[in-house]
Every structure is written in C-alpha cells, then in structure tokens.
Design an enzyme around this catalytic site. Structure first.
Site: not given
Ligand code: GTA
Length: 325
Positions: A257, A259, A265-267
C-alpha cells in the site's frame, strides 16, 4: 543455496536468446530489439544492488524517439555454476596481494556473467519518474484523505493494468502460470514476478493476481473478500512448496500500500530476500490483513495508512496542497 527442487530457466527466456534479444508481440506491447534502444540518461543506480535504471529511446524511421526504461541487473550467483567460475579458463587479473590477502578481477565466459535486462517500452513519463532517484516522504493517509485525495487521483491517472488482464486472459505469460484457481470471485493466478529470473531460489518472487477486477487495493477489502484472501494464502503456499520446494514458513506474503498497479495482487517473496518494497512503510502481511478483516470488516475503511511517495509525484503534490504534509 536452498535445498529442494530447483527452478528451471523458462522456455521464453531461451526463445529470447535465440531471438537475439528481440521482444515479440505476445498479446501486449510493441515488438522491438534491444539493440534498437539508445541510452539517454541514467535514472538511478545502486552499487550495492548491482542495478542501473536507464532512460532509453528507440528512434524510428522518422527520426522521432519513443521513450523506454531499461533496468540492467547483475543476476545472483547460481551455486552449481560457481566451481566453473574458478576452473574455466578466463582472464583473472591480480589487482593486489598483501600478506594473506589478494584481490582478482575475473572476466567470466558469457554463461557465467549474465545480466538481466527488463524493458518497459513504450514507457510513459510516469514510468520514467518512478525509476528516477528522488527524495521520498511518508504520507499518513486517513480514510477521509483516501476518499478526498487518493481515490479521485488514482481514478484519474494510474498505471495501465493491461499486463494484468493479459495474464488473467492467458494472452501473455500463460506458460509461466504456477497455479490457478479459476473461480471468478474467489480465484486467482500465481505467476513468477517480472523481477525474478527463476534461475535461483534465493530471490524467489511470485505474484498472485486475483480474477476479480474491481478491487483496487487494501482500502477496498472487507470481510466479504476473506474467502478469496484465504485461498491466495493457502493455495499460494501449497503451489510454491510443490513447485519450488520452499515452505510457507520461508515466504514473505504481503500486499503493497500504495501499489503501483491498482488491481489486487499479493507478493510472495523468499524470506531471506530483501525484496524492493518489502519494508514496513509499504508491506502488509496477508495473514495480518486476514486477521484484521476477520475482527472488523471495515478495518481498512477506518484506519490511517502510511505509505511513501516521491517528492515530485503528483499525488504528493495533492497531499501538499491539502496541507497534509
Ligand atoms: N509477471 O508484466 C508483468 C509485470 N509488471 C508490469 C509488473 N510486475 C509484473 N509481473 C509479471 N509480469 O512486483 C510485478 C512487479 C511488482 C508487481 C506490482 O508486479 O515486478 P506493485 O503494484 O505493488 O508495484 O507490484 P511496485 O512494487 O511499485 O512495482 P515495481 O515495478 O516492482 O516497483 C518497485 C520498485 O522496485 C521500483 O520503484 C524500483 O525502485 C525497485 N526495483 C528494485 N529492483 C528492481 C528490479 N529488478 N526491477 C524493477 N524494479 C526494481
């Protein structure tokens, strides 16, 4: 490395190699080759995490560039390949030697020096902002703030969730599905997260996407959703131990929170992995969410929730304008 079944490199990754880094149009996004992308600037990098976030562009025939984000990340060691690192003939350069201490620099063969490249193409300004290094502030959002500030904002602009619908409708990543409960109200799909290359269990990361489309986040949850949440927790754990050999007691199972993507969705991450977004200001353990809702159906429509926002995010500006920060 953890014991038990080992993850296997997935077919589409092998296809990617054969394609020489060309992404095909699998129900989403545009086709492009990695070599078509030009780096414009570094958005953020981390020496500790061995990761760099790049603003790139693809220049079309008209000479006009289309934005992309490229994330390059050195992949974790795979234990079974480590002996090869020392044995395989390679250029090992001695940098310093002092008493019992010495440092070498190795130039390993390609199969031992992989880099994972994640590409967002075409990328919106919001994607570029998301990965840009910025000052972060904590927001304390009451239910009234949610209704008056956050909800209107996320309804007016948030990231596209087409990728989620592509997974639910089997238009993308269909061969990566680890488990599905097809029930339209209480079912979900469990797939490896974009961040996990599935080559090692140390950074195991899967994501459960619910079939119901109207639940935006934790804020929408009530006791009505308990059967769904319990299915995700129970079946998600069972599927992961069966496929990857990692027991539920070694999984961190949580919601974010706020997201980034407003479709519930759940991690699921390995407990030993310090996954991005798993810290206290963003992660809510699913087991705790279930208990809170069982005690009080409107728990998440009553309590204030804390979350981080980057200084130049429009939502942060809305909270500033409302005198909340
Ligand atoms: N299987 O197409 C997809 C897809 N997309 C577009 C997103 N996810 C996907 N998974 C599949 N196919 O864990 C995943 C993301 C995330 C989840 C969404 O869905 O990888 P959330 O809505 O809570 O959003 O979760 P969140 O966590 O902000 O998303 P995201 O993109 O992971 O960003 C988190 C932060 O992680 C980024 O701001 C960045 O700073 C950091 N980060 C660190 N390492 C990485 C990395 N290797 N790749 C991307 N981001 C990274």
């Amino acid at each position: 490395m953890a014991e038990g079944p080992q993850p296997k490199r997935k077919r589409e990754e092998e296809e990617g190699e054969k394609n020489g880094g060309t992404a095909t149009q699998g129900g989403a996004g545009a086709a492009f080759a990695l070599s078509d992308l030009r780096v414009r600037r570094v958005l953020r990098e981390s020496a500790r995490d061995k990761i760099v976030f790049l603003h790139a562009e693809r220049v079309g025939l008209s000479g006009e560039g289309t934005d992309a984000v490229v994330i390059l990340e050195k992949t974790p060691f795979q234990e079974e390949k480590i002996p090869d690192l020392l044995k395989k003939p390679m250029n090992a350069e001695l940098q310093m030697h002092n008493d019992i201490y010495c440092t070498f620099y190795l130039s390993p063969p390609p199969e031992l020096s992989e880099i994972k490249a994640t590409v967002v193409y075409p990328a919106t300004e919001k994607h570029i902002q998301k990965y840009l290094r910025q000052e972060v502030h904590l927001i304390r959002e009451t239910w009234e703030d949610y209704k008056n500030i956050t909800l209107p904002f996320i309804q007016s602009q948030s990231f596209s969730i087409q990728w989620v619908y592509n997974i639910l409708e089997k238009k993308a990543e269909a061969d990566r599905i680890v488990h599905e409960n097809p029930d339209p109200s209480n079912g979900f799909v469990l797939v490896p997260d974009l961040k996990w290359n599935q080559n090692q269990l140390e950074d195991l990361y899967l994501i459960a996407l619910v079939h119901r489309r109207e639940i935006k986040s934790l804020r929408d949850l009530t006791a009505e959703h308990l059967p769904l949440l319990r299915n995700v927790l129970q079946e998600g754990k069972e599927a992961i131990v069966k496929r990857f050999g990692v027991p539920g007691s070694q999984l961190r199972i949580y919601l974010h929170y706020q997201p980034s993507y407003h479709h519930l969705h759940v991690h699921f991450t390995a407990l030993g992995y310090d996954a991005p977004g798993s810290s206290v200001e963003r992660a809510h353990l699913l087991a705790d969410v279930i208990d809170n809702l069982a005690m009080d159906s409107t728990y998440y429509q009553k309590r204030a929730l804390t979350f981080p926002l980057r200084a130049d995010e429009p939502l942060f500006k809305k909270f500033q304008e409302a005198g909340k920060v």
